[in-house]
Design an enzyme around this catalytic site. Structure first.
Site, PDB file in Angstrom:
ATOM      1  N   ASP A   1       0.818  -1.222   0.000  1.00 32.29           N
ATOM      2  CA  ASP A   1       0.000   0.000   0.000  1.00 32.29           C
ATOM      3  C   ASP A   1       0.852   1.273   0.000  1.00 32.29           C
ATOM      4  O   ASP A   1       0.338   2.362  -0.204  1.00 32.29           O
ATOM      5  CB  ASP A   1      -0.927   0.004   1.218  1.00 32.29           C
ATOM      6  CG  ASP A   1      -1.673  -1.307   1.326  1.00 32.29           C
ATOM      7  OD1 ASP A   1      -2.670  -1.475   0.642  1.00 32.29           O
ATOM      8  OD2 ASP A   1      -1.196  -2.193   2.079  1.00 32.29           O
TER       9      ASP A   1
ATOM     10  N   ARG B   1     -13.103   6.146   1.454  1.00 31.55           N
ATOM     11  CA  ARG B   1     -13.115   4.806   2.046  1.00 31.55           C
ATOM     12  C   ARG B   1     -11.969   4.622   3.044  1.00 31.55           C
ATOM     13  O   ARG B   1     -12.086   3.857   3.999  1.00 31.55           O
ATOM     14  CB  ARG B   1     -12.994   3.766   0.922  1.00 31.55           C
ATOM     15  CG  ARG B   1     -13.580   2.428   1.260  1.00 31.55           C
ATOM     16  CD  ARG B   1     -13.873   1.640   0.015  1.00 31.55           C
ATOM     17  NE  ARG B   1     -12.663   1.188  -0.646  1.00 31.55           N
ATOM     18  CZ  ARG B   1     -11.860   0.245  -0.164  1.00 31.55           C
ATOM     19  NH1 ARG B   1     -12.114  -0.338   0.971  1.00 31.55           N
ATOM     20  NH2 ARG B   1     -10.793  -0.108  -0.830  1.00 31.55           N
TER      21      ARG B   1
HETATM   22  N1  EPU Z   1      -5.099 -14.172  -1.402  1.00 29.51           N
HETATM   23  C1  EPU Z   1      -5.558 -15.328  -1.997  1.00 29.51           C
HETATM   24  N2  EPU Z   1      -6.613 -15.987  -1.409  1.00 29.51           N
HETATM   25  C2  EPU Z   1      -7.215 -15.535  -0.275  1.00 29.51           C
HETATM   26  C3  EPU Z   1      -6.730 -14.347   0.325  1.00 29.51           C
HETATM   27  C4  EPU Z   1      -5.670 -13.685  -0.267  1.00 29.51           C
HETATM   28  O1  EPU Z   1      -5.024 -15.758  -3.027  1.00 29.51           O
HETATM   29  O2  EPU Z   1      -8.169 -16.172   0.210  1.00 29.51           O
HETATM   30  C5  EPU Z   1      -3.995 -13.425  -2.038  1.00 29.51           C
HETATM   31  C6  EPU Z   1      -4.483 -12.063  -2.566  1.00 29.51           C
HETATM   32  O3  EPU Z   1      -5.075 -12.192  -3.832  1.00 29.51           O
HETATM   33  C7  EPU Z   1      -3.213 -11.259  -2.591  1.00 29.51           C
HETATM   34  C8  EPU Z   1      -2.447 -11.803  -1.381  1.00 29.51           C
HETATM   35  O4  EPU Z   1      -3.024 -13.067  -1.073  1.00 29.51           O
HETATM   36  O5  EPU Z   1      -2.492 -11.503  -3.752  1.00 29.51           O
HETATM   37  C9  EPU Z   1      -2.487 -10.937  -0.160  1.00 29.51           C
HETATM   38  O6  EPU Z   1      -3.822 -10.651   0.218  1.00 29.51           O
HETATM   39  P1  EPU Z   1      -4.242 -10.410   1.731  1.00 29.51           P
HETATM   40  O7  EPU Z   1      -5.245 -11.430   2.124  1.00 29.51           O
HETATM   41  O8  EPU Z   1      -3.001 -10.277   2.546  1.00 29.51           O
HETATM   42  O9  EPU Z   1      -4.943  -8.990   1.630  1.00 29.51           O
HETATM   43  P2  EPU Z   1      -6.305  -8.509   2.276  1.00 29.51           P
HETATM   44  O10 EPU Z   1      -6.470  -9.041   3.634  1.00 29.51           O
HETATM   45  O11 EPU Z   1      -7.412  -8.721   1.287  1.00 29.51           O
HETATM   46  C10 EPU Z   1      -5.313  -6.405   3.442  1.00 29.51           C
HETATM   47  C11 EPU Z   1      -5.559  -4.930   3.340  1.00 29.51           C
HETATM   48  C12 EPU Z   1      -4.999  -4.390   2.045  1.00 29.51           C
HETATM   49  C13 EPU Z   1      -3.505  -4.700   2.017  1.00 29.51           C
HETATM   50  C14 EPU Z   1      -3.269  -6.201   2.184  1.00 29.51           C
HETATM   51  C15 EPU Z   1      -1.809  -6.573   2.238  1.00 29.51           C
HETATM   52  C16 EPU Z   1      -7.595  -4.655   4.559  1.00 29.51           C
HETATM   53  C17 EPU Z   1      -9.042  -4.327   4.542  1.00 29.51           C
HETATM   54  N3  EPU Z   1      -6.989  -4.670   3.397  1.00 29.51           N
HETATM   55  O12 EPU Z   1      -6.027  -6.978   2.344  1.00 29.51           O
HETATM   56  O13 EPU Z   1      -5.180  -2.992   2.076  1.00 29.51           O
HETATM   57  O14 EPU Z   1      -2.978  -4.272   0.797  1.00 29.51           O
HETATM   58  O15 EPU Z   1      -3.923  -6.669   3.379  1.00 29.51           O
HETATM   59  O16 EPU Z   1      -1.192  -5.954   3.333  1.00 29.51           O
HETATM   60  O17 EPU Z   1      -7.004  -4.837   5.607  1.00 29.51           O
HETATM   61  C18 EPU Z   1      -5.541  -0.857   1.205  1.00 29.51           C
HETATM   62  O18 EPU Z   1      -5.491  -0.466   2.375  1.00 29.51           O
HETATM   63  O19 EPU Z   1      -5.596  -0.078   0.212  1.00 29.51           O
HETATM   64  C19 EPU Z   1      -5.531  -2.304   0.950  1.00 29.51           C
HETATM   65  C20 EPU Z   1      -5.777  -2.842  -0.241  1.00 29.51           C
END
Ligand code: EPU
Length: 441
Positions: A312, A420
């Protein structure tokens, strides 16, 4: 919609002070955690952003009362009378955020069933939720997918289990934490994400009565308990927003004091900021970021899970890198499509070329899969104002930075998306001397 456009007159350095409050990527999750308790919880340092409103709405639909506390930015969440919500009412939140997926575990514990609407969030890659459903099945949940959303049931109390994540996903780690704390027995989670917001969520859960220990090798051990109480917690500051303002200071040759920013969670960013040629000084209340004059330096950058360089932070920093002398290399390893925003920067006069190869030192998951996930930024470039359409949250804020650094006027469309995750961003921009205006009605 005229009120969704911002007119930005660029070329003025941003100078002054703004404040960041609790982290967008912690606060909504701590609100969900309150659902697990049998007593009211108090969450402080809550920012006024849309993700908080979405979660507040969903909690209220499930019988949780949410009201403002005595302190500014304090929420009191009372989960005493948790109840099933009407599916149509929940569905009205479809597409609004990614946080609803984290209601699964808490609702299964409290009600034995859950309905999760279609998810929203930024379009920066496929963003599947397969890890989430896989781990919930391991706990014993039964999952049915329907066109509108997902129905989950817990035929009996969820049971602790051994889980190894294929990738240290932030959301999937949170899913495990929010489910394991009330599951029967011990859960061992391997390859967990350890972002500071996750550690803060663990602090919240421990205050509620959970037993969670973190190992040194991305292993988290959770011993399930029968009952959780409430918490009183001050959310950690938003290190992602703080870095966005730091990049705005650098790209506009400005000087911004970010009240609330904290060194501990920003160390990796601060090192990179310094390598590029930015200056900062840390005190007890915040961090001052400024452009010290002279040339900015090109760097090689690879995004990664914590403690690496957070994805981010990448988009705002790329705008600053357009002003650095030489070739910078950026390898995005967390999301496969988080560099698309650069085409608009090129329209403004930047020179950014995207590649499908892994240009960083380490090959990543996307190298063989045809994604444009590496960039070479050639600078310095004189940016010119342009007509821009915001693609996602961080990309959108990066467009604002680019428009402010550019000569001339830009029209930035879709600015509502920034609400957001960035609290009162227009007031903050004005406080820093940005020349911005909404179009005449
Ligand atoms: N992934 C999968 N399958 C899953 C979950 C994730 O393949 O079931 C993959 C995703 O596609 C991605 C990677 O794993 O390529 C990392 O995803 P992660 O699950 O860590 O991300 P997230 O929990 O969806 C949160 C933040 C994001 C931030 C990421 C990484 C929230 C609401 N969102 O997303 O924040 O980029 O962790 O640190 O906490 C932002 O703030 O703009 C934002 C996108």
């Amino acid at each position: 919609m005229t009120d969704d456009v911002l007119i930005v007159h660029g070329g003025t350095p941003l100078e002054g002070e703004i404040r960041v409050r609790g982290a967008k990527n912690l606060v909504p999750k701590a609100m969900v955690a309150a659902l697990l308790g049998h007593e009211p919880s108090r969450l402080r340092n809550v920012p006024d952003i849309r993700d908080v409103k979405v979660v507040r709405g969903l909690l209220q639909l499930h019988g949780v009362t949410v009201r403002a506390g005595e302190e500014e930015g304090e929420l009191v969440l009372d989960p005493t009378y948790v109840e099933s919500a009407n599916v149509a009412d929940i569905d009205a939140h479809a597409g609004s955020s990614r946080i609803p997926i984290l209601f699964c575990g808490p609702l299964l514990h409290r009600l034995g069933h859950a309905f999760i609407p279609g998810l929203g969030g930024c379009d920066i890659g496929g963003r599947p939720v397969d890890f989430h459903f896989d781990v919930l099945r391991q706990f014993g949940a039964v999952i049915e997918k329907h066109p509108q959303g997902t129905v989950l049931n817990a035929p009996q109390r969820l049971r602790g289990c051994k889980i190894e994540l294929p990738y240290p996903s932030v959301g999937a780690t949170e899913q495990v934490l929010l489910t394991a704390v009330l599951a029967e027995g011990v859960t061992e989670l391997r390859n967990a994400a350890i972002e500071p917001e996750i550690v803060d969520l663990i602090c919240v859960l421990q205050k509620m009565g959970a037993i969670i220990s973190m190992g040194t090798d991305r292993t988290i051990l959770i011993t399930g308990v029968d009952r959780l109480g409430g918490y009183n917690h001050r959310a950690i500051p938003d290190r992602l927003e703080a870095a966005s303002w730091a990049c705005a200071a650098l790209a506009t040759q400005g000087d911004i004091y970010v009240r609330g920013a904290r060194q501990l969670e920003m160390m990796t960013f601060l090192n990179t900021f310094r390598k590029v040629g930015g200056a900062f000084s840390v005190d007890d209340e915040g961090i001052r970021f400024w452009h010290p004059g002279g040339e900015l330096k090109a760097i090689a950058l690879e995004t990664d899970v914590h403690p690496g360089f957070q994805t981010d932070w990448q988009q705002p920093l790329v705008v600053a890198l357009t002003q650095a002398s030489g070739l910078s290399i950026v390898h995005e390893t967390v999301y496969e499509s988080r560099l698309g925003f650069t085409s608009a920067l090129n329209q403004m006069g930047a020179h950014i070329q995207l590649y499908r190869e892994c240009l960083g030192g380490t090959p990543c998951r996307f190298g063989q899969r045809n994604f444009l996930h590496s960039a070479v930024v050639s600078g310095p470039s004189k940016l010119q104002g342009a007509e821009l359409v915001i693609p996602d949250l961080r990309g959108g804020f990066s467009y604002l930075i680019a428009a402010l650094a550019a000569q001339g006027t830009s029209q930035v469309h879709g600015i509502d998306l920034i609400n957001r995750g960035y609290e009162n961003f227009m007031d903050k921009l004005r406080a820093l001397g940005a020349q911005i205006e909404l179009p005449a009605a």
